[in-house]
Design a protein around this motif. Structure first.
Motif, mmCIF file in Angstrom:
data_model
loop_
_atom_site.group_PDB
_atom_site.id
_atom_site.type_symbol
_atom_site.label_atom_id
_atom_site.label_comp_id
_atom_site.label_asym_id
_atom_site.label_seq_id
_atom_site.Cartn_x
_atom_site.Cartn_y
_atom_site.Cartn_z
ATOM 1 N N PRO A 86 16.456 103.588 86.655
ATOM 2 C CA PRO A 86 15.818 103.706 85.341
ATOM 3 C C PRO A 86 15.178 102.415 84.862
ATOM 4 O O PRO A 86 14.521 102.391 83.825
ATOM 5 N N GLY A 87 15.366 101.329 85.599
ATOM 6 C CA GLY A 87 14.829 100.052 85.167
ATOM 7 C C GLY A 87 15.746 99.369 84.170
ATOM 8 O O GLY A 87 16.706 99.962 83.664
ATOM 9 N N ALA A 88 15.449 98.128 83.882
ATOM 10 C CA ALA A 88 16.270 97.368 82.936
ATOM 11 C C ALA A 88 15.506 96.125 82.509
ATOM 12 O O ALA A 88 14.545 95.701 83.164
ATOM 13 N N VAL A 89 15.951 95.572 81.390
ATOM 14 C CA VAL A 89 15.415 94.303 80.902
ATOM 15 C C VAL A 89 16.586 93.324 80.855
ATOM 16 O O VAL A 89 17.555 93.552 80.130
ATOM 17 N N HIS A 90 16.504 92.275 81.656
ATOM 18 C CA HIS A 90 17.560 91.272 81.712
ATOM 19 C C HIS A 90 17.091 90.055 80.919
ATOM 20 O O HIS A 90 16.012 89.508 81.194
ATOM 21 N N ILE A 91 17.889 89.632 79.957
ATOM 22 C CA ILE A 91 17.537 88.442 79.192
ATOM 23 C C ILE A 91 18.726 87.491 79.152
ATOM 24 O O ILE A 91 19.878 87.910 79.104
ATOM 25 N N TRP A 92 18.415 86.216 79.215
ATOM 26 C CA TRP A 92 19.418 85.160 79.154
ATOM 27 C C TRP A 92 19.254 84.465 77.819
ATOM 28 O O TRP A 92 18.175 83.912 77.523
ATOM 29 N N VAL A 93 20.274 84.524 76.979
ATOM 30 C CA VAL A 93 20.144 84.038 75.610
ATOM 31 C C VAL A 93 21.293 83.093 75.264
ATOM 32 O O VAL A 93 22.329 83.070 75.932
ATOM 33 N N GLU A 94 21.083 82.324 74.197
ATOM 34 C CA GLU A 94 22.113 81.446 73.646
ATOM 35 C C GLU A 94 22.159 81.662 72.144
ATOM 36 O O GLU A 94 21.120 81.568 71.464
ATOM 37 N N GLU A 95 23.318 82.012 71.634
ATOM 38 C CA GLU A 95 23.459 82.324 70.212
ATOM 39 C C GLU A 95 23.168 81.098 69.361
ATOM 40 O O GLU A 95 23.500 79.969 69.715
ATOM 41 N N LEU A 96 22.525 81.335 68.200
ATOM 42 C CA LEU A 96 22.217 80.275 67.249
ATOM 43 C C LEU A 96 23.054 80.464 65.989
ATOM 44 O O LEU A 96 23.326 81.598 65.575
ATOM 45 N N ASP A 97 23.442 79.342 65.370
ATOM 46 C CA ASP A 97 24.200 79.429 64.136
ATOM 47 C C ASP A 97 23.269 79.355 62.933
ATOM 48 O O ASP A 97 22.039 79.454 63.070
ATOM 49 N N ALA A 98 23.827 79.172 61.743
ATOM 50 C CA ALA A 98 23.032 79.169 60.518
ATOM 51 C C ALA A 98 22.041 78.016 60.481
ATOM 52 O O ALA A 98 21.026 78.086 59.781
ATOM 53 N N ALA A 99 22.329 76.938 61.211
ATOM 54 C CA ALA A 99 21.436 75.781 61.237
ATOM 55 C C ALA A 99 20.465 75.835 62.413
ATOM 56 O O ALA A 99 19.815 74.835 62.722
ATOM 57 N N ASN A 100 20.378 76.992 63.070
ATOM 58 C CA ASN A 100 19.505 77.187 64.226
ATOM 59 C C ASN A 100 19.892 76.276 65.397
ATOM 60 O O ASN A 100 19.037 75.853 66.175
ATOM 61 N N LEU A 101 21.176 75.986 65.509
ATOM 62 C CA LEU A 101 21.690 75.197 66.615
ATOM 63 C C LEU A 101 22.503 76.094 67.544
ATOM 64 O O LEU A 101 23.127 77.055 67.087
ATOM 65 N N PRO A 102 22.511 75.814 68.852
ATOM 66 C CA PRO A 102 23.315 76.629 69.777
ATOM 67 C C PRO A 102 24.781 76.637 69.362
ATOM 68 O O PRO A 102 25.351 75.588 69.063
ATOM 69 N N SER A 103 25.362 77.825 69.315
ATOM 70 C CA SER A 103 26.751 77.951 68.869
ATOM 71 C C SER A 103 27.622 78.662 69.889
ATOM 72 O O SER A 103 28.708 79.118 69.574
ATOM 73 N N GLY A 104 27.152 78.790 71.089
ATOM 74 C CA GLY A 104 27.929 79.469 72.121
ATOM 75 C C GLY A 104 27.373 79.134 73.490
ATOM 76 O O GLY A 104 26.424 78.365 73.623
ATOM 77 N N GLN A 105 27.966 79.738 74.510
ATOM 78 C CA GLN A 105 27.487 79.509 75.859
ATOM 79 C C GLN A 105 26.390 80.513 76.199
ATOM 80 O O GLN A 105 26.417 81.651 75.734
ATOM 81 N N PRO A 106 25.407 80.105 76.999
ATOM 82 C CA PRO A 106 24.365 81.058 77.422
ATOM 83 C C PRO A 106 24.986 82.254 78.119
ATOM 84 O O PRO A 106 25.969 82.127 78.846
ATOM 85 N N ARG A 107 24.395 83.436 77.877
ATOM 86 C CA ARG A 107 24.926 84.661 78.464
ATOM 87 C C ARG A 107 23.780 85.595 78.837
ATOM 88 O O ARG A 107 22.769 85.661 78.141
ATOM 89 N N ALA A 108 23.964 86.296 79.943
ATOM 90 C CA ALA A 108 22.961 87.246 80.416
ATOM 91 C C ALA A 108 23.284 88.639 79.891
ATOM 92 O O ALA A 108 24.423 89.082 79.964
ATOM 93 N N HIS A 109 22.275 89.305 79.343
ATOM 94 C CA HIS A 109 22.433 90.652 78.799
ATOM 95 C C HIS A 109 21.499 91.605 79.537
ATOM 96 O O HIS A 109 20.366 91.246 79.879
ATOM 97 N N ARG A 110 21.982 92.825 79.733
ATOM 98 C CA ARG A 110 21.169 93.879 80.355
ATOM 99 C C ARG A 110 20.852 94.910 79.282
ATOM 100 O O ARG A 110 21.756 95.476 78.662
ATOM 101 N N LEU A 111 19.549 95.150 79.060
ATOM 102 C CA LEU A 111 19.103 96.105 78.050
ATOM 103 C C LEU A 111 18.396 97.272 78.725
ATOM 104 O O LEU A 111 17.764 97.108 79.772
ATOM 105 N N PRO A 112 18.496 98.469 78.147
ATOM 106 C CA PRO A 112 17.774 99.614 78.713
ATOM 107 C C PRO A 112 16.269 99.373 78.702
ATOM 108 O O PRO A 112 15.731 98.775 77.764
#
Length: 203
Positions: A86-112
């Motif tokens: 069916p295909g997929a969209v893989h994105i690698w993201v890093e969460e941002l906090d209220a100050a637009n600074l990285p607040s977590g570890q990068p993580r890969a997500h699979r979206l339909p």
């Protein structure tokens, strides 16, 4: 590193279960052949489990996206009817906090996969290749009062970082069919906003 610790912890847990089985087997009134077979099978099982779990590292997770994030990279896998993919969209993201600074570890997500989502992600990836960092927002997070999330591109700096996963009743979310099938335009990308720095002390 954290993932490796989790894998090691699971492996130790399997080993402890095997040791517990060995203690029980030594005290049980059954034949030694059955005891040896139980210990052997369990030992082989936790060895296999260790290597199988280790192989999961790096796979994209079908988990909800953070409410705001920096897009680090993306890959679109087009549907292939011949292989029933069916295909997929893989994105690698890093969460941002209220100050637009990285607040977590990068993580890969699979979206339909959906054509609209693939177009958005590809455009954002092209901007990254041009040297323009991209921020993202999960638009299925509602406004907090039961209203649909705003449509169209938005400045990610206006996001509510404390929004709870799932969104408002009318705004989709991980349990919404349109979200699961990728048909809802639930992700928006925009230039990454500058970090919000604390005010400098006066002279």
């Amino acid at each position: 590193m954290e993932l490796q610790k989790e894998i090691l912890g699971l492996s130790i847990a399997y080993a402890l279960l095997a040791a517990l089985l060995l203690i029980i087997a030594l005290r049980a009134r059954v034949s030694w052949q059955l005891k040896a077979a139980a210990v052997l099978v369990t030992s082989v099982y936790y060895c296999v489990a260790f290597f199988r779990i280790e192989g999961l590292a790096g796979w994209s997770a079908p988990a909800p996206l953070p409410s705001q994030f920096q897009l680090l990279w993306a890959r679109v896998v087009e549907p292939n009817p011949l292989d029933r993919d069916p295909g997929a969209v893989h994105i690698w993201v890093e969460e941002l906090d209220a100050a637009n600074l990285p607040s977590g570890q990068p993580r890969a997500h699979r979206l339909p996969y959906s054509a609209a989502l693939a177009h958005k992600v590809t455009a954002a990836r092209d901007e990254i290749m041009k040297g323009h960092p991209q921020g993202g927002r999960a638009a299925d997070y509602g406004s907090g009062n039961g209203q649909p999330a705003p449509e169209g591109p938005s400045d990610v700096s206006t996001l509510r970082p404390t929004a709870a996963p799932g969104g408002d009743p009318m705004s989709g979310g991980p349990l919404d069919l349109s979200f699961l099938t990728g048909e809802a335009g639930n992700i928006e990308f925009a230039p990454l906003p500058a970090p919000i720095l604390p005010p400098k002390d006066g002279p």
